[in-house]
Design an enzyme around this catalytic site. Structure first.
Site, mmCIF file in Angstrom:
data_model
loop_
_atom_site.group_PDB
_atom_site.id
_atom_site.type_symbol
_atom_site.label_atom_id
_atom_site.label_comp_id
_atom_site.label_asym_id
_atom_site.label_seq_id
_atom_site.Cartn_x
_atom_site.Cartn_y
_atom_site.Cartn_z
ATOM 1 N N ASN A 105 0.719 -1.187 -0.015
ATOM 2 C CA ASN A 105 0.036 0.091 0.084
ATOM 3 C C ASN A 105 0.775 1.181 0.045
ATOM 4 O OD1 ASN A 105 -1.748 2.202 0.662
ATOM 5 N ND2 ASN A 105 -3.191 0.629 1.536
ATOM 6 N N ASP A 130 -0.064 4.336 -0.451
ATOM 7 C CA ASP A 130 -0.546 5.759 0.090
ATOM 8 C C ASP A 130 0.398 6.581 0.816
ATOM 9 O OD1 ASP A 130 -2.866 4.720 -0.999
ATOM 10 O OD2 ASP A 130 -3.635 4.369 0.895
ATOM 11 N N HIS A 131 0.986 5.816 1.760
ATOM 12 C CA HIS A 131 1.756 6.520 2.746
ATOM 13 C C HIS A 131 3.010 7.233 2.191
ATOM 14 C CE1 HIS A 131 -0.271 3.909 5.802
ATOM 15 N NE2 HIS A 131 -0.195 3.023 4.636
ATOM 16 N N ARG A 142 4.042 18.397 3.005
ATOM 17 C CA ARG A 142 5.001 19.534 2.564
ATOM 18 C C ARG A 142 3.990 20.245 1.464
ATOM 19 N NH1 ARG A 142 10.113 21.676 3.420
ATOM 20 N NH2 ARG A 142 10.272 21.648 5.590
ATOM 21 N N ARG A 160 -9.113 8.437 -1.702
ATOM 22 C CA ARG A 160 -10.285 8.946 -0.762
ATOM 23 C C ARG A 160 -10.991 9.801 -1.234
ATOM 24 N NH1 ARG A 160 -9.296 7.076 5.014
ATOM 25 N NH2 ARG A 160 -10.884 8.766 5.249
ATOM 26 N N ARG A 172 -6.812 12.972 0.662
ATOM 27 C CA ARG A 172 -5.953 13.570 1.557
ATOM 28 C C ARG A 172 -4.522 13.075 1.404
ATOM 29 N NH1 ARG A 172 -7.191 10.039 6.892
ATOM 30 N NH2 ARG A 172 -9.328 11.050 7.000
ATOM 31 N N HIS A 173 -4.322 11.968 0.306
ATOM 32 C CA HIS A 173 -2.878 11.452 0.131
ATOM 33 C C HIS A 173 -3.076 11.109 -1.542
ATOM 34 C CE1 HIS A 173 -5.030 7.749 0.908
ATOM 35 N NE2 HIS A 173 -4.940 7.860 2.285
ATOM 36 N N THR A 208 -7.473 6.460 9.772
ATOM 37 C CA THR A 208 -7.132 5.221 8.830
ATOM 38 C C THR A 208 -8.536 4.657 8.738
ATOM 39 O OG1 THR A 208 -5.945 3.584 8.157
ATOM 40 C CG2 THR A 208 -6.175 3.652 10.479
ATOM 41 N N THR A 209 -8.568 3.641 7.909
ATOM 42 C CA THR A 209 -10.051 2.958 7.770
ATOM 43 C C THR A 209 -10.065 2.165 9.107
ATOM 44 O OG1 THR A 209 -9.420 2.673 5.373
ATOM 45 C CG2 THR A 209 -11.197 1.393 6.268
ATOM 46 N N GLU A 255 -11.694 -8.792 1.867
ATOM 47 C CA GLU A 255 -10.383 -8.653 2.375
ATOM 48 C C GLU A 255 -10.890 -8.381 3.971
ATOM 49 O OE1 GLU A 255 -7.826 -5.757 0.843
ATOM 50 O OE2 GLU A 255 -6.632 -5.366 2.892
ATOM 51 N N HIS A 308 -4.402 -4.540 7.270
ATOM 52 C CA HIS A 308 -4.517 -3.591 8.165
ATOM 53 C C HIS A 308 -3.879 -3.945 9.547
ATOM 54 C CE1 HIS A 308 -6.391 0.257 8.899
ATOM 55 N NE2 HIS A 308 -6.150 0.048 10.044
ATOM 56 N N GLY A 309 -2.892 -2.937 9.826
ATOM 57 C CA GLY A 309 -2.238 -3.032 10.888
ATOM 58 C C GLY A 309 -1.005 -4.145 10.998
ATOM 59 N N GLY A 369 0.719 -1.545 4.371
ATOM 60 C CA GLY A 369 1.412 -0.445 3.852
ATOM 61 C C GLY A 369 2.153 0.260 4.920
HETATM 62 N N1 PXP Z 1 -6.246 -3.088 3.296
HETATM 63 C C1 PXP Z 1 -7.047 -2.178 3.292
HETATM 64 C C2 PXP Z 1 -8.248 -2.102 2.753
HETATM 65 C C3 PXP Z 1 -6.817 -0.824 3.933
HETATM 66 O O1 PXP Z 1 -7.599 0.253 3.886
HETATM 67 C C4 PXP Z 1 -5.631 -0.636 4.329
HETATM 68 C C5 PXP Z 1 -5.065 0.806 5.205
HETATM 69 O O2 PXP Z 1 -4.653 1.574 4.071
HETATM 70 C C6 PXP Z 1 -4.496 -1.346 4.280
HETATM 71 C C7 PXP Z 1 -4.779 -2.746 3.740
HETATM 72 C C8 PXP Z 1 -3.056 -1.455 4.805
HETATM 73 O O3 PXP Z 1 -3.282 -1.229 6.055
HETATM 74 P P1 PXP Z 1 -1.698 -0.669 6.858
HETATM 75 O O4 PXP Z 1 -1.373 0.621 6.219
HETATM 76 O O5 PXP Z 1 -2.076 -0.472 8.402
HETATM 77 O O6 PXP Z 1 -0.666 -1.715 6.568
#
Ligand code: PXP
Length: 263
Positions: free
Chosen positions: A6, A8-9, A17, A44, A48-49, A99-100, A150, A213-214, A235
């Site tokens: 992921n 996005d980060h 910035r 999103r 935002r990113h 976050t989600t 997922e 996630h996480g 991510g």
């Molecule tokens: N899967 C989904 C559907 C998500 O929304 C996210 C968060 O952006 C992730 C995976 C990845 O989560 P994390 O950034 O905590 O690894």
């Protein structure tokens, strides 16, 4: 087991910035070289990113399949159908969340979600629903015609963190999980058992199964050992490590950990 990174980060850092550096587009070749199987981005509603230009360029130039996370707002769906990523993962969105926070509401009558799924499928885009590990959600996802589900592993990750890290002593502690260790340990085992059992049920129902996630370098191994889970989307932990090691080693290390767990 496949890994979706992921990215996005990377855009989160850029937006700190509001300039054009670092550019998430530059991550594509690195993800491929490091052995990632997919890139995941979340467009999103508040942008935002990841912005529309990022998402369009990533879908156009990615050598890896792109999994685009999105909510069901009609302008976002217009974008997805126009740019046609490999997969759309429908996620819930709240304006003020960091976050989600949880899975999608899928049970009961869901005309908006059903229409979104039909629209995506008509455009020949694979549809995944980001759901909490709950039997009713799994059943509903199947009935709605999803190709993938997922599982949201946030609760597993939070329980793991409260039990094994100093999170409970930091400002990010999770008050509802501020419990004695033996209770946390039981809850973690129960959550893990739920994820394993539901992954099996999902496969039996001919759904493809992802999770995310996480997940991080400490808690990923048990999840990667669930053989019915085909893919993990990760991510924050990978991008956090890449600040110190570079993105390619950070992805390689995650891939190696996952491979070591057997699938
Ligand atoms: N899967 C989904 C559907 C998500 O929304 C996210 C968060 O952006 C992730 C995976 C990845 O989560 P994390 O950034 O905590 O690894």
């Amino acid at each position: 087991m496949k890994v979706g990174v992921n990215i996005d980060h990377i855009a989160v850092l850029r937006e700190a910035r509001k300039i054009n550096d670092p550019d998430p587009l530059q991550a594509l070749g690195i993800c491929q070289r490091a052995g990632a199987d997919q890139v995941t981005i979340h467009l999103r509603e508040d942008r935002r990113h990841i912005h529309d230009d990022d998402a369009a360029a990533i879908i156009r130039h990615s050598p890896l399949p792109v999994n685009l996370e999105c909510a069901t707002a009609s302008d976002i769906l217009d974008f997805v159908v126009r740019h046609r990523p490999q997969r759309a993962t429908i996620v819930p969105e709240k304006r003020n969340e960091v976050t989600t926070e949880g899975g999608l509401a899928v049970t009961g009558d869901q005309p908006i979600l059903q229409a979104a799924i039909s629209r995506l499928k008509e455009a020949e885009i694979e549809v995944s629903l980001f759901i909490d590990p709950h039997p009713d959600a799994l059943l509903a996802a199947k009935e709605l015609g999803a190709d993938w589900i997922e599982f949201h592993t946030g609760r597993y990750a939070n329980l793991w963190a409260m039990l094994h890290t100093n999170l409970a002593r930091t400002r990010h502690r999770i008050p509802e999980l501020d419990l004695p260790r033996d209770e946390l340990s039981t809850m973690l085992q129960e959550e893990y058992a739920r994820l394993s059992e539901l992954a099996q049920n999902a496969r039996e129902a001919h759904l493809r199964v992802a999770a995310g996630h996480g997940l991080n370098y400490h808690n990923v191994t048990p999840i990667a050992a669930i053989k019915e889970i085909e893919e993990l989307n990760i991510g924050q932990s990978i991008i956090a490590r890449s600040v110190f090691t570079g993105l390619e080693p950070a992805i390689r290390e995650m891939k190696a950990l996952i491979k070591r767990s057997g699938f």
